[in-house]
Design an enzyme around this catalytic site. Structure first.
Site, short mmCIF file in Angstrom:
data_model
loop_
_atom_site.label_atom_id
_atom_site.label_comp_id
_atom_site.label_asym_id
_atom_site.label_seq_id
_atom_site.Cartn_x
_atom_site.Cartn_y
_atom_site.Cartn_z
N ASN A 168 -2.07 19.42 -0.20
CA ASN A 168 -3.40 18.66 0.26
C ASN A 168 -3.10 18.72 2.15
O ASN A 168 -3.84 18.85 2.59
CB ASN A 168 -3.56 17.46 -0.23
CG ASN A 168 -4.55 16.53 1.01
OD1 ASN A 168 -4.15 16.01 1.85
ND2 ASN A 168 -5.63 16.26 0.11
N THR A 190 -4.46 13.58 5.95
CA THR A 190 -3.66 13.41 6.42
C THR A 190 -3.52 14.75 7.58
O THR A 190 -2.52 14.46 8.88
CB THR A 190 -2.46 13.13 5.35
OG1 THR A 190 -2.82 12.56 5.25
CG2 THR A 190 -0.91 13.02 6.03
N SER A 215 -7.56 5.36 3.87
CA SER A 215 -7.18 4.67 3.10
C SER A 215 -7.57 2.93 3.59
O SER A 215 -8.34 2.23 1.93
CB SER A 215 -6.02 4.68 2.06
OG SER A 215 -5.32 5.86 1.21
N LYS A 227 0.69 -1.41 0.14
CA LYS A 227 0.22 0.08 0.46
C LYS A 227 0.62 1.43 0.19
O LYS A 227 1.79 1.24 0.74
CB LYS A 227 -0.15 0.26 1.15
CG LYS A 227 -1.99 1.08 1.50
CD LYS A 227 -3.03 0.54 0.34
CE LYS A 227 -4.37 1.81 -0.28
NZ LYS A 227 -3.60 2.75 -0.48
N LYS A 285 5.22 2.37 8.72
CA LYS A 285 3.89 3.93 8.76
C LYS A 285 2.67 2.58 9.11
O LYS A 285 1.62 2.44 10.03
CB LYS A 285 3.77 4.46 7.34
CG LYS A 285 2.35 5.56 7.98
CD LYS A 285 2.73 6.39 7.27
CE LYS A 285 3.59 7.69 6.19
NZ LYS A 285 4.05 8.02 5.66
N LYS A 324 5.41 1.86 -2.83
CA LYS A 324 5.65 3.43 -3.22
C LYS A 324 5.88 3.84 -5.10
O LYS A 324 6.37 2.26 -5.50
CB LYS A 324 6.68 4.16 -2.70
CG LYS A 324 6.07 5.80 -2.69
CD LYS A 324 5.25 6.22 -2.02
CE LYS A 324 4.98 7.76 -1.99
NZ LYS A 324 3.91 7.72 -0.45
P1 NAD Z 1 0.67 18.37 -2.53
O1 NAD Z 1 1.01 17.83 -4.29
O2 NAD Z 1 -0.71 18.52 -2.38
O3 NAD Z 1 1.24 19.42 -2.15
C1 NAD Z 1 2.61 19.74 -1.99
C2 NAD Z 1 3.24 20.92 -1.41
O4 NAD Z 1 4.38 21.84 -1.10
C3 NAD Z 1 1.98 22.19 -2.66
O5 NAD Z 1 1.59 23.22 -1.52
C4 NAD Z 1 3.95 22.41 -2.77
O6 NAD Z 1 4.11 23.42 -3.52
C5 NAD Z 1 4.50 22.39 -1.70
N1 NAD Z 1 6.29 22.58 -2.05
C6 NAD Z 1 7.06 21.78 -3.30
N2 NAD Z 1 8.02 22.00 -2.78
C7 NAD Z 1 7.86 22.49 -1.96
C8 NAD Z 1 9.84 23.41 -1.58
N3 NAD Z 1 10.37 23.26 -1.41
N4 NAD Z 1 8.99 24.75 0.08
C9 NAD Z 1 7.58 24.18 0.14
N5 NAD Z 1 6.50 24.50 0.00
C10 NAD Z 1 7.11 23.47 -1.46
O7 NAD Z 1 1.28 16.79 -1.59
P2 NAD Z 1 0.66 16.93 -0.43
O8 NAD Z 1 -0.05 15.77 -0.90
O9 NAD Z 1 0.14 17.42 0.62
O10 NAD Z 1 1.95 15.96 0.28
C11 NAD Z 1 2.90 16.23 0.74
C12 NAD Z 1 3.43 16.00 1.42
O11 NAD Z 1 2.40 14.96 2.39
C13 NAD Z 1 4.86 15.14 0.73
O12 NAD Z 1 5.88 14.37 1.80
C14 NAD Z 1 4.03 13.58 1.06
O13 NAD Z 1 5.11 11.97 0.16
C15 NAD Z 1 3.41 13.57 2.29
N6 NAD Z 1 1.96 12.48 2.25
C16 NAD Z 1 0.89 12.67 2.59
C17 NAD Z 1 -0.02 12.20 2.30
C18 NAD Z 1 -1.44 12.38 1.36
O14 NAD Z 1 -2.05 11.99 1.63
N7 NAD Z 1 -1.59 12.89 0.71
C19 NAD Z 1 -0.20 11.14 3.55
C20 NAD Z 1 1.08 10.89 3.57
C21 NAD Z 1 2.39 11.72 3.69
#
Ligand code: NAD
Length: 432
Positions: free
Chosen positions: A219, A188, A361, A68, A92, A104
């Protein structure tokens, strides 16, 4: 050795394995993913050119259930990164107590450079390449950076064409009206907020009025900001990849910032719009800042919620917060971790703090498999309970072994994996 995310993860794993005297066969399984798949994804661009993209799926472990983990579309995606992310998923899901393993995937691409049609073609072709190794009881992708419900739905549709029947549970994070779960989008961020509040309660700290600065307004960052605001904390800074805003008095309306960003295409300048800050008491310090500066502001809590390696030996000495809530995966390098430990800064580790997404999920997958629909309030209540249980588990292990929360989280995960491994009688002393 280079401090890549995967090397760092493996070093942490080896240290913890030694502490808990992990069976060498299980350690080997954790250090080496079950399966690494690399695919080429050629598509016809809108102008008729053919472009070839590189895609990956790493299936790290299915000791506790089907693989997953999310799919990431980003120019920085590479095999090492995907291996680390897949390993963290295994840890996790074990810690979150959901019956999944870890995987992944991703494509090396800047999706902002593609039209919607190109993005759809890329996703469909990628699905064709992955189809033999995914499925509702084998490997279930989900959204990650730059992927969303629409992309998950495209994968589900393409997969249905290939296998000849609709299998909604082949992906999670689908649109709610197409079998996605209520609460998955905010899971999240909401889960991260539940973890932080549970942890502060455990320490006897009142969260009201605590100041928070968030790097990443996607997100995860957005829903975390909303959740913490509702809980009475003050969100004073937000940033995305292009820059951020600092509102020392606290951002009053996160939705207004989001609307402003949508309208202007950037976060910079999105303060004092409508209700974001009280214009009459406008603090002189309200200003645009860089994405990096957001992590070194004078606040109580910083939240890296963007990408790996946001906190390094360069900026860790300048961090002023008392707590780091890791919502991104792998945002802190080993050097930064050591600096934080020396400076008494507490890190709530990624495999605990951002587990909300995979927990919901699992709820989505369960609803799909049993043809059920749960109310949002039920989903979030169950999520909160599960996050609180995970925090309690990690906190107890940290006290028992006198270790950091990160090491405690690894110990708790490995104990769960050890149990799963034992259940299948796969231990190194059983060689028959
Ligand atoms: P997303 O694409 O919705 O948002 C990412 C954000 O980070 C955007 O606002 C982007 O502009 C910003 N960003 C990218 N590079 C950057 C930088 N150098 N400095 C500042 N901001 C920057 O992605 P997301 O789903 O919000 O995921 C964010 C993090 O959370 C990732 O590391 C992801 O692996 C982790 N994560 C996400 C989920 C999920 O359910 N979406 C679950 C667990 C972990």
């Amino acid at each position: 050795m280079a401090d890549t995310a995967w090397e760092r993860a493996k070093n942490q794993l080896k240290r913890t394995a030694q502490r808990v005297e992990l069976d060498p066969l299980l350690l080997a399984e954790c250090l080496h993913p079950d399966r690494i798949v690399s695919v080429s994804v050629p598509i016809v661009m809108d102008d008729g050119r053919v472009e070839v993209f590189e895609g990956y799926r790493v299936q790290h472990s299915n000791i506790l259930g089907p693989y997953k983990g999310g799919l990431r579309y980003h120019p920085r995606v590479n095999m090492g990164e995907v291996e680390a992310l897949a390993f963290w998923m295994t840890m996790k899901t074990a810690l979150a107590d959901v019956p999944f393993g870890g995987g992944k995937g991703g494509i090396t691409v800047d999706p902002n450079q593609l039209s919607e049609k190109e993005l759809k073609r890329l996703t469909r072709e990628f699905t064709r390449k992955l189809a033999p190794i995914i499925g509702p009881t084998f490997d279930i992708p989900a959204p990650d950076v730059n992927t969303n419900a629409k992309i998950m739905q495209w994968i589900r549709e393409e997969y249905a064409c290939i296998v000849g029947k609709d299998e909604p549970a082949v992906v999670t994070g689908k649109p709610v009206e197409r079998g996605g779960s209520e609460g998955r989008t905010e899971a999240t961020g909401f889960g991260g907020s539940s973890a932080l509040l549970a942890f502060l309660a455990r320490l006897g700290k009142d969260p009201a009025g605590m100041t928070v600065s968030i790097q990443g307004f996607g997100n995860v960052g957005k829903y975390l900001a909303e959740s913490l605001s509702t809980a009475g904390l003050k969100i004073v800074a937000l940033s995305d990849s292009k820059g951020g805003i600092y509102v020392p008095g606290g951002i009053k309306d996160i939705a207004a910032v989001e609307a402003c960003k949508k309208q202007t295409g950037k976060l910079n300048g999105c303060y004092c719009v409508d209700s974001v800050c009280d214009i009459k008491n406008k603090d002189e310090l309200v200003q645009d800042i860089s994405s990096e500066d957001v992590l070194t502001l004078p606040v109580d809590i910083i939240v890296p919620a963007a990408l790996e390696d946001a906190l390094t030996e360069k900026n860790a000495p300048r961090v002023q917060a008392k707590y780091v809530l890791e919502l991104a995966n792998g945002p802190t390098t080993a050097e930064a971790d050591t600096i934080f430990a020396k400076r008494g800064i507490t890190v709530i580790p990624d495999i605990l703090a951002n587990a909300g997404g995979v927990i919901v999920s699992y709820f989505e997958w369960y609803q799909n498999m049993h043809d059920e629909r749960w109310e949002k309030a039920d989903v979030l209540a169950k999520l909160k309970k599960q996050m609180e249980a995970a925090v309690e588990n990690v906190y107890t292990h940290a006290r028992k072994h006198n270790v950091s929360l990160r090491e405690a989280a690894y110990i708790a995960s490995l104990e769960k994996l050890r149990q799963g491994f034992k259940n299948t009688s796969r231990l190194s002393h059983r060689v028959l």
